[in-house]
Design an enzyme around this catalytic site. Structure first.
Site, short mmCIF file in Angstrom:
data_model
loop_
_atom_site.label_atom_id
_atom_site.label_comp_id
_atom_site.label_asym_id
_atom_site.label_seq_id
_atom_site.Cartn_x
_atom_site.Cartn_y
_atom_site.Cartn_z
N ASP A 8 0.91 -1.40 -0.07
CA ASP A 8 0.16 -0.12 -0.08
C ASP A 8 0.96 1.11 -0.12
OD1 ASP A 8 -3.03 1.05 0.44
OD2 ASP A 8 -1.94 1.88 2.12
N GLU B 107 1.66 0.45 -4.82
CA GLU B 107 1.26 1.58 -5.40
C GLU B 107 2.18 2.70 -5.65
OE1 GLU B 107 -3.38 2.27 -3.93
OE2 GLU B 107 -1.91 2.18 -2.46
#
Ligand code: CA
Length: 650
Positions: free
Chosen positions: A336, A367
């Site tokens: 994340d 990400e």
């Protein structure tokens, strides 16, 4: 010197960096506790004997206390010949005269809501057969499917047993069908017929936003870590006894392996549930980034950013990843907000996993962005889009360019992409086909192995809701809207034509809706649940995805992840206005078609196109992606329906 400067100083690192094991280790011969607490004046162990649920919660007082002894590198230890398996524990840590009670940041087992750590002998937590558990072999393509443990089996129509709905065990249940009709598979059996290769589980570490003592109807995505190395308790059949959730998550991973899937863990090392975390109670200030004015850095948008560039924070993250890979047999990790983490650490994680398990065995991606600027130590190179080339070729990143090209820029509510009325950009399109690779532009990767192509994930609108938002003034999310269906099929056909790994949100293949809610992280389970009736109502769309997944796997020139994979893309051109053709070839391939043409018609009228010379077989059109099974030969010209893709092989 400020606290920040002190923690960043070489003197601090030289004195306190420690590479050994931390946490609690228990065998029949004894139990050892180790805590890294270099700023502490004292550390006291509190033991809560097992026997009642209270001991696993945070009621009652410690029955026994023992001081830990300080040692080199700021490590405090307590060792006993007593086998303390099953005992719950916390520490009282005194720093600058302030005593804080905390669970063990390195805990691997915990009681309800994770507030007390648990002494455990991990060899006693393996379900039957787990020591022989192995992931299925890699195939020539990675198709990752994002699943939330609870939302996938919560719907009663899933046919999953009531006591297992929304639990680890629910996702393990075989033989379930829609409302028990015996015909339409749901849950695990549904997954098996899609053609996907990896299941990415949304957070299954212990998170804080669901009360494990509360009702089952609570819902959260879980991006708010409390115990990084403990499974979430609300998905277990018994959150009070620390060993149960461990066994049940291991059982889930083993079951997914046995059914042909590799399993990815979604990890959130960039922030914690709150700044008042076990890490911060143990070494106040060390594990977080602070601005010059002393306020916590907020590049995560969650109020606290971890200082993953500091060596003991980096060690903590690396130890955690290795722990999940070894102990639970996870096959990969989705990071994340990877754009908050240092390139150096990401590469170290990849190297350590390669060393331990074999090169490329564990899939790593994340990400490549952050919510805002972050107060990392100056000079830290962060793993964001600008630095993808500095990452090892095995580390992937979500490709927002492809996503936005297809369905419109997510940041703009009314932006259109190729499938919903946007215009064709002859520069962006070939970049997306190559999965961002071999480009000398601003953002590029070393190889398509570094690209995760996707149309939607848990964040933002579902693909269906996005299409309805931009195509239907009435915003009838629940409808079976013919134009949106066609746009959806064109969207997945475009994604299939791009090199790189593929990723889809569970239910996207059946027009999943969240009723237009963009950020459903704490919306009700009713909004978030997979609606199994809807899945089967939209089975035509699902079958279109299935056909394209199967076809893609027969096209090695698309699946190639190597740094020179772009050589297979021979030509990208516009045979007509609003039509784009992509020619692919690989004469060394063992696939059924040495060449392929992807023809996209982005206009609102049917178009007749001359095909290049040769005997072309029609493999898919805008409504049927299984034409390749029918061995149809195409003449020299073809007519493509409006807003559809046609695929030919030769
Ligand atoms: Ca929890």
């Amino acid at each position: 010197m400020t606290q920040n400067d002190y923690f960043n100083s070489p003197e601090f690192g030289e004195k306190y960096n420690y590479g050994g094991p931390l946490g609690c280790f228990c065998t029949p011969e004894g139990t050892r506790f180790s805590v890294w607490a270099p700023t502490a004046q004292s550390v006291v162990l509190n033991l809560y004997p097992c026997g009642s649920d209270d001991d696993a919660q945070d009621n009652g007082t410690a029955r026994r206390q023992f001081p830990l002894a300080p040692g080199p590198h700021g490590v405090w230890t307590y060792e006993t010949t007593e086998n303390l398996e099953g005992t719950y524990y916390t520490y009282d840590i005194t720093v600058d005269g302030v005593t804080r009670n905390t669970a063990d940041p390195y805990a691997v087992a915990a009681g309800v809501n994770g507030r007390r750590s648990m002494v455990i002998n991990l060899s006693h937590t393996n379900p039957e057969g787990f020591t022989d558990d192995k992931a299925p072999a890699y195939t020539n393509e990675n198709i990752i499917y994002e699943v939330h443990v609870k939302d996938f089996t919560w719907d009663k129509a899933s046919g999953v047993s009531d006591e297992k709905r929304g639990k680890y065990a629910g996702l393990c249940q075989a033989g379930t069908t829609l409302n028990g009709d015996g015909i339409h598979p749901t849950g695990l059996d549904y997954l098996k017929q899609l053609g996907i290769t990896h299941i990415q589980l949304m957070p299954v570490y212990d998170y804080g936003s669901v009360d494990e003592k509360g009702p089952d109807s609570q819902f959260n995505w879980g991006y708010d870590p409390v115990n990084y190395n403990v499974p979430e308790g609300s998905y277990s059949s018994d959150p009070y006894h620390g060993e149960v959730r461990i066994k049940e998550l291991k059982q889930l991973i083993m079951t997914l392996h046995q059914n042909g899937f590799r399993v990815i863990m979604d990890v959130v090392y960039n922030h914690t549930y709150s700044l008042d975390s076990f890490l911060n109670r143990t070494v106040p200030g060390y594990y977080y980034r602070f601005n010059e004015d002393g306020s916590p850095s907020n590049g995560s948008g969650c109020g606290n950013d971890t200082a993953s560039e500091r060596s003991m924070c980096a060690k903590y993250i690396l130890d955690s990843v290795l722990y999940w890979a070894k102990e639970y047999h996870f096959d990969g990790f989705r990071f994340d907000l990877m754009g908050l983490m240092p390139v150096k650490l990401m590469n170290e994680i990849q190297e350590a996993l390669d060393k331990e398990f074999g090169k490329g065995e564990k899939l790593i991606y994340g990400e490549p962005w952050r919510a805002a600027d972050t107060a990392a130590v100056p000079g830290t190179i962060l793993a964001d889009k600008a630095n993808l080339k500095k990452l090892h070729p095995g580390i992937g990143a979500f490709c927002d360019t492809t996503r936005d090209m297809i369905k419109g820029n997510l940041m703009q509510e009314n932006a259109r992409g190729l499938v919903n009325g946007g215009s064709y950009d002859a520069k962006t399109f070939p970049r997306c086909l190559r999965g961002w690779a071999r480009i000398n532009g601003e953002y590029s990767v070393n190889a398509p192995s570094q690209t995760i192509g996707y149309l939607s994930c848990h964040d933002d609108w579902t693909l269906w809701d996005r299409l309805i938002n931009t195509m239907d003034e009435e915003k009838a999310y629940e409808s079976n809207h013919a134009e949106a269906m066609r746009a959806n099929r064109l969207a997945i056909a475009l994604l299939i034509g791009c090199q790189g790994n593929l990723f889809i949100l569970s239910g996207e293949e059946s027009a999943r809706t969240k009723e237009g809610i963009k950020n459903s992280f704490d919306s009700s389970i009713q909004v978030n649940r997979i609606d199994w009736n809807r899945i089967w109502e939209n089975q035509e769309l699902m079958k279109y995805y299935q056909g394209l997944f199967a076809l893609r796997k027969k096209m090695p020139y698309l699946c190639d992840k190597s740094s020179d994979a772009a050589r297979h893309i021979k030509r990208v051109y516009q045979p007509k206005d609003d039509c784009v053709a992509v020619e692919l070839a690989d004469h060394t391939t063992t696939g059924p078609w040495k060449k392929a043409i992807f023809l996209y018609n982005f206009s609102n009228k049917a178009q007749t196109i001359d095909l290049p010379e040769g005997q072309w077989q029609c493999l898919a059109n805008g409504s049927d992606s299984f034409l390749w099974k029918k061995n149809l030969c195409q003449k020299a010209t073809c007519t493509i329906q409006p807003m559809t893709a046609n695929i030919f092989g030769n």
